[in-house]
Enzyme design. Sequence first.
Site, PDB file in Angstrom:
ATOM      1  N   TYR A 142       0.820  -1.212   0.000  1.00  0.00           N
ATOM      2  CA  TYR A 142       0.000   0.000   0.000  1.00  0.00           C
ATOM      3  C   TYR A 142       0.857   1.266   0.000  1.00  0.00           C
ATOM      4  O   TYR A 142       0.369   2.350  -0.311  1.00  0.00           O
ATOM      5  CB  TYR A 142      -0.941   0.033   1.208  1.00  0.00           C
ATOM      6  CG  TYR A 142      -2.021  -1.037   1.184  1.00  0.00           C
ATOM      7  CD1 TYR A 142      -2.260  -1.799   0.040  1.00  0.00           C
ATOM      8  CD2 TYR A 142      -2.802  -1.291   2.295  1.00  0.00           C
ATOM      9  CE1 TYR A 142      -3.233  -2.784   0.025  1.00  0.00           C
ATOM     10  CE2 TYR A 142      -3.784  -2.288   2.279  1.00  0.00           C
ATOM     11  CZ  TYR A 142      -3.986  -3.023   1.137  1.00  0.00           C
ATOM     12  OH  TYR A 142      -4.946  -4.002   1.118  1.00  0.00           O
ATOM     13  N   LYS A 193       3.608 -15.280   1.572  1.00  0.00           N
ATOM     14  CA  LYS A 193       3.597 -16.146   0.388  1.00  0.00           C
ATOM     15  C   LYS A 193       5.051 -16.329  -0.059  1.00  0.00           C
ATOM     16  O   LYS A 193       5.464 -15.843  -1.114  1.00  0.00           O
ATOM     17  CB  LYS A 193       2.761 -15.498  -0.728  1.00  0.00           C
ATOM     18  CG  LYS A 193       1.273 -15.496  -0.471  1.00  0.00           C
ATOM     19  CD  LYS A 193       0.601 -16.806  -0.834  1.00  0.00           C
ATOM     20  CE  LYS A 193       0.513 -16.988  -2.326  1.00  0.00           C
ATOM     21  NZ  LYS A 193      -0.053 -18.314  -2.667  1.00  0.00           N
ATOM     22  N   ASP A 226      -2.794 -17.941   1.472  1.00  0.00           N
ATOM     23  CA  ASP A 226      -3.997 -18.505   0.847  1.00  0.00           C
ATOM     24  C   ASP A 226      -4.507 -19.698   1.665  1.00  0.00           C
ATOM     25  O   ASP A 226      -5.711 -19.837   1.916  1.00  0.00           O
ATOM     26  CB  ASP A 226      -3.743 -18.885  -0.622  1.00  0.00           C
ATOM     27  CG  ASP A 226      -2.491 -19.726  -0.821  1.00  0.00           C
ATOM     28  OD1 ASP A 226      -1.638 -19.763   0.099  1.00  0.00           O
ATOM     29  OD2 ASP A 226      -2.348 -20.351  -1.887  1.00  0.00           O
ATOM     30  N   ASP A 250      -5.127  -7.154   5.715  1.00  0.00           N
ATOM     31  CA  ASP A 250      -6.348  -6.432   5.379  1.00  0.00           C
ATOM     32  C   ASP A 250      -7.462  -7.442   5.072  1.00  0.00           C
ATOM     33  O   ASP A 250      -8.577  -7.365   5.596  1.00  0.00           O
ATOM     34  CB  ASP A 250      -6.050  -5.549   4.148  1.00  0.00           C
ATOM     35  CG  ASP A 250      -7.106  -4.491   3.933  1.00  0.00           C
ATOM     36  OD1 ASP A 250      -8.059  -4.425   4.722  1.00  0.00           O
ATOM     37  OD2 ASP A 250      -6.972  -3.722   2.956  1.00  0.00           O
ATOM     38  N   ASP A 254     -10.562  -9.115   7.821  1.00  0.00           N
ATOM     39  CA  ASP A 254     -11.983  -8.971   7.494  1.00  0.00           C
ATOM     40  C   ASP A 254     -12.681 -10.331   7.499  1.00  0.00           C
ATOM     41  O   ASP A 254     -13.828 -10.453   7.950  1.00  0.00           O
ATOM     42  CB  ASP A 254     -12.164  -8.311   6.114  1.00  0.00           C
ATOM     43  CG  ASP A 254     -12.209  -6.785   6.235  1.00  0.00           C
ATOM     44  OD1 ASP A 254     -11.797  -6.262   7.287  1.00  0.00           O
ATOM     45  OD2 ASP A 254     -12.645  -6.122   5.276  1.00  0.00           O
TER      46      ASP A 254
END
Length: 370
Positions: A142, A193, A226, A250, A254
């Site tokens: 970001y 990852k 994942d 992020d 959620d």
Amino acid sequence: MNTYHLFLLPGDGIGPEVMAEVEKVIQRFEDEGLARFEIEKGLVGGCAYDAHGAAISDADMARAEAADAVMLAAVGGPKWASVPYEVRPEAGLLRLRKDLGLYANLRPAVCYPALAAASSLKPEVVEGLDIMIVRELTGGVYFGEPKEIIDLGNGQKRGIDTQVYDTFEIERIGRVAFDLARKRGNRVTSSEKHNVMKSGVLWKEVITALHKREFPDVQLDHQLADALGMQLVRWPKQFDVIVTDNLFGDMLSDVAAMLTGSLGMLPSASLGDLNPSTGKRRAMYEPVHGSAPDIAGKGLANPIAMIASFGMALRYSLGDGAAADRLDAAIAAVLADGVRTADIKSEGCTLVSTAAMGDAIVAALERTAG
Ligand code: NAD
């Protein structure tokens, strides 16, 4: 008696309504003699733009810097949809996070027994759930440079974001996660990852070395982001503390949050380094939800996320875990009594307003006063 300096930023929409309920809780703790709370209030978001033409004023930023803890409710709404980008309501939030150096975002996902049936997952999968996601908040994709859209000159454009992490950024967020784990279930799951990303390779290396050097007593495992996403919805109770980067955090926070029901139930904390002028960690506490313009001003908002955010302030800024536990227990007791705002209502429960929910939690606190 200790004195704590709180800076309250109610913001927009339902923000002032839910903040008013936290003020009742703060008053209750002060009346009990827990501490003295010095309270200042400021403006952030659309209301700050209306007053000063900025999403937060320099004077309010200075107050936020000086406080023991900042409590923010929510910003934004359709009224400010067309204000210039640099002064949009969210810019106030981003400035607070950036200028206070709040690099660690803590998002607990706790399932209150009385709400287990409200989850989209089976009650037995979520009942008693208590996990903590620690998301790196000020680095990664970001913020990494270059970040741009370039014209390739052949009718094509290229959008570029850069995922970048330095050792110190991974170490400091790792320390927050390991420290927290020691006060909870003593287990950390680190997620990245590394199979496809160099930043993931470094993340795993740094966390592994930090663990060996400073936290060998804490149980550590690594999961690809994942796979972790799948595990979170398959059997979330296997986790204690999850630490991950800004982007994966992020999304995963959620997902974890939604295991527990309504947005109106979810608190968060954002922590930074020690503030040299107060000797305390810089910190901001806020509900996960936004300003909910669709229900603002109607007494429909659930204040529990905001009140539970104050519970996190008691625990992490004011160092009073016992008071935080009492507040959590008061919330659980009110829910177990079937008291509900509209967002969490179910058959046979008593539907109450924002203010009545706040009053019920204060009354439950009173019942447990020593
Ligand atoms: P939202 O979180 O405000 O609302 C989403 C839905 O959840 C709405 O139906 C709302 O009524 C409901 N809801 C949210 N909080 C609730 C509560 N405490 N009690 C009961 N119901 C609640 O998200 P949105 O509608 O996408 O965004 C509205 C505004 O909030 C936008 O301007 C957005 O930019 C802003 N926003 C701010 C923050 C923040 O301040 N941290 C976060 C998200 C969105």
